[in-house]
Design an enzyme around this catalytic site. Structure first.
Site, PDB file in Angstrom:
ATOM      1  N   LYS A  12      17.093 -20.131   6.166  1.00  0.00           N
ATOM      2  CA  LYS A  12      17.739 -19.009   5.472  1.00  0.00           C
ATOM      3  C   LYS A  12      18.427 -18.073   6.449  1.00  0.00           C
ATOM      4  CE  LYS A  12      15.854 -19.375   0.996  1.00  0.00           C
ATOM      5  NZ  LYS A  12      15.383 -18.832  -0.249  1.00  0.00           N
ATOM      6  N   LYS A  55      17.519 -30.749  -0.036  1.00  0.00           N
ATOM      7  CA  LYS A  55      16.778 -30.321  -1.222  1.00  0.00           C
ATOM      8  C   LYS A  55      17.741 -29.804  -2.294  1.00  0.00           C
ATOM      9  CE  LYS A  55      14.735 -26.166  -1.727  1.00  0.00           C
ATOM     10  NZ  LYS A  55      13.803 -25.082  -2.042  1.00  0.00           N
ATOM     11  N   LYS A  95      18.676 -23.842  -6.003  1.00  0.00           N
ATOM     12  CA  LYS A  95      19.372 -22.930  -6.923  1.00  0.00           C
ATOM     13  C   LYS A  95      20.626 -22.352  -6.293  1.00  0.00           C
ATOM     14  CE  LYS A  95      15.238 -20.596  -8.563  1.00  0.00           C
ATOM     15  NZ  LYS A  95      14.475 -20.026  -7.463  1.00  0.00           N
TER      16      LYS A  95
HETATM   17  P1  ATP Z   1      16.378 -20.661  -3.522  1.00  0.00           P
HETATM   18  O1  ATP Z   1      17.535 -21.615  -3.580  1.00  0.00           O
HETATM   19  O2  ATP Z   1      16.695 -19.286  -3.996  1.00  0.00           O
HETATM   20  O3  ATP Z   1      15.643 -20.684  -2.208  1.00  0.00           O
HETATM   21  P2  ATP Z   1      14.651 -22.590  -4.796  1.00  0.00           P
HETATM   22  O4  ATP Z   1      15.461 -23.414  -5.738  1.00  0.00           O
HETATM   23  O5  ATP Z   1      14.252 -23.197  -3.503  1.00  0.00           O
HETATM   24  O6  ATP Z   1      15.339 -21.178  -4.596  1.00  0.00           O
HETATM   25  P3  ATP Z   1      12.077 -21.283  -5.346  1.00  0.00           P
HETATM   26  O7  ATP Z   1      12.022 -20.122  -6.272  1.00  0.00           O
HETATM   27  O8  ATP Z   1      12.040 -21.000  -3.891  1.00  0.00           O
HETATM   28  O9  ATP Z   1      13.375 -22.162  -5.648  1.00  0.00           O
HETATM   29  O10 ATP Z   1      10.939 -22.319  -5.712  1.00  0.00           O
HETATM   30  C1  ATP Z   1      10.158 -22.344  -6.891  1.00  0.00           C
HETATM   31  C2  ATP Z   1       9.299 -23.590  -6.911  1.00  0.00           C
HETATM   32  O11 ATP Z   1      10.105 -24.754  -7.063  1.00  0.00           O
HETATM   33  C3  ATP Z   1       8.500 -23.821  -5.616  1.00  0.00           C
HETATM   34  O12 ATP Z   1       7.204 -24.291  -5.949  1.00  0.00           O
HETATM   35  C4  ATP Z   1       9.258 -24.884  -4.898  1.00  0.00           C
HETATM   36  O13 ATP Z   1       8.446 -25.661  -4.041  1.00  0.00           O
HETATM   37  C5  ATP Z   1       9.782 -25.712  -6.049  1.00  0.00           C
HETATM   38  N1  ATP Z   1      11.026 -26.414  -5.697  1.00  0.00           N
HETATM   39  C6  ATP Z   1      12.189 -25.821  -5.310  1.00  0.00           C
HETATM   40  N2  ATP Z   1      13.140 -26.740  -5.099  1.00  0.00           N
HETATM   41  C7  ATP Z   1      12.562 -27.951  -5.348  1.00  0.00           C
HETATM   42  C8  ATP Z   1      13.043 -29.305  -5.295  1.00  0.00           C
HETATM   43  N3  ATP Z   1      14.286 -29.564  -4.960  1.00  0.00           N
HETATM   44  N4  ATP Z   1      12.195 -30.299  -5.618  1.00  0.00           N
HETATM   45  C9  ATP Z   1      10.908 -30.027  -5.975  1.00  0.00           C
HETATM   46  N5  ATP Z   1      10.395 -28.778  -6.044  1.00  0.00           N
HETATM   47  C10 ATP Z   1      11.203 -27.746  -5.735  1.00  0.00           C
END
Ligand code: ATP
Ligand code: LTN
Length: 335
Positions: free
Chosen positions: A117, A199, A202
């Site tokens: 980040k 990954k 969002k």
């Molecule tokens: P950002 O893009 O803002 O960092 P993010 O999509 O990574 O957000 P988080 O709010 O950080 O989402 O994560 C919420 C939950 O979703 C966490 O338990 C995280 O491990 C899970 N998660 C996020 N992305 C994935 C993915 N691609 N596959 C499986 N689990 C995920």
């Protein structure tokens, strides 16, 4: 109540940084509702974590309410679980400070999410981004959670939360429960549809890389059609076929079919048929979520009642833990 009778405590949280992706759904949120029968569950919207990257205040408020509604739409029942907004429980910030004083600079420096980040936002490498995992430890330890259902990307943060708890217990005497990660076997890391080595996130700038759980069926099907795969056309799960393997994990997670069965189902068929089947299965799976979300967003008074009750319940538990932690470290009792 004896230790055997006590239900284990589950705790997890998600940031209101955008509409949840299929990765969030499969890796985390879709499982949370299913845990409610067996465990005492506590879930929150991590708005305090969200401001570690720049947010528009009006947008953050809107997304926080939407994320709260999405949790319910994904199957979390606010009557059976505690569902709240993180900033409503000031106790997390109190514990955050105590725990920060049991966290080493060196261990925070090793966190890969911080490195990723800060590379992505070089103009705003703030202290909150650096100490993010301490607040996450506070979220967990404030409820003495036993299990933390998360995706693979959060494993390192959970490991750190365990170390912080152990260090605190070592200094002040046994107090915090040492939490365990609860990571799914299939779907713990759903990858981008455009770059299967990354990954699904969002905050990806390419809208084709991500399925958002409120996407319309035709959008979902179109994004899967465009998903990047390899040049042969055999539906087989393998490390050297990350694109198709990712789609197989998604198909497995939403249909409940295992990988060998999926390989048999698509034996002799090409990627086109398979991608369409994945798209349709995902669209079907998400339809009730989309409908329930629309219904909830039309009833803001109900949502408010839920998150106000959630805050009360969360504060009642975490307030006692925070007060005891204050006492443990030697602060003069005031409550
Ligand atoms: P950002 O893009 O803002 O960092 P993010 O999509 O990574 O957000 P988080 O709010 O950080 O989402 O994560 C919420 C939950 O979703 C966490 O338990 C995280 O491990 C899970 N998660 C996020 N992305 C994935 C993915 N691609 N596959 C499986 N689990 C995920
Ligand atoms: N850091 C998590 C969100 C989060 C969390 C938590 C997860 C904040 N507090 C407590 C589990 C338990 C993330 O998904 N990025």
């Amino acid at each position: 109540m004896s230790e055997q009778e006590r239900k284990k405590i589950i705790l997890s949280s998600i940031q209101p940084t955008g509409t949840f992706t299929l990765g969030n759904y499969i890796g985390a949120v879709s499982r949370w509702g299913k845990l409610q029968d067996e465990f005492d569950c506590i879930y929150s919207v991590a708005d305090m974590h969200a401001i570690t990257v720049r947010q528009d205040p009006a947008q953050l408020r809107k997304r926080t309410i939407e994320s709260y509604a999405l949790l319910i739409a994904c199957g979390i029942d606010p009557k059976r679980s505690i569902v709240f907004i993180q900033s409503h429980a000031g106790t997390h910030a109190e514990l955050n400070w105590i725990l920060a004083c049991s966290t080493q600079f060196g261990e925070l420096s090793r966190m890969t999410q911080f490195k990723d980040k800060s590379a992505k936002h070089p103009d705003d490498i703030n202290a909150g981004l650096f100490t993010y995992p301490v607040l996450m430890a506070a979220d967990i330890l404030a409820y003495n959670a036993d299990l933390v259902p998360i995706g693979e990307d959060q494993r390192q943060h959970l490991e750190l939360a365990r170390n912080i708890a152990q260090r605190f217990n070592g200094k002040y005497g046994d107090f915090f429960t040492i939490p365990e990660a609860y990571i799914p076997e299939v779907g713990a890391k759903i990858t981008s549809l455009q770059d299967p080595t990354k990954k699904m996130s969002k905050s990806d700038e390419n809208p084709n890389a991500c399925i958002f759980i409120l996407d319309e069926p035709d959008v979902i099907i179109r994004k899967f059609k465009r998903a990047v795969t390899d040049s042969d056309s055999i539906v087989r799960y393998s490390e050297d076929k990350p694109g198709i393997s990712n789609l197989m994990s998604i198909y497995s997670a939403v249909t409940g079919k295992n990988i060998p069965d999926i390989e048999r189902e698509f034996d002799g068929k090409g990627y086109g048929d398979f991608k369409l089947a994945v798209g349709e299965a995902v669209a079907d799976n998400l339809k009730p979520v989309r409908e329930e979300f629309a219904r909830l967003m039309a009833d803001k008074a109900y949502l408010k009642e839920c998150y106000m009750n959630g805050a009360k319940a969360a504060l009642s538990i975490s307030g006692k833990v925070a007060a005891k932690a204050y006492h443990k470290v030697g602060f003069v009792d005031a409550r």
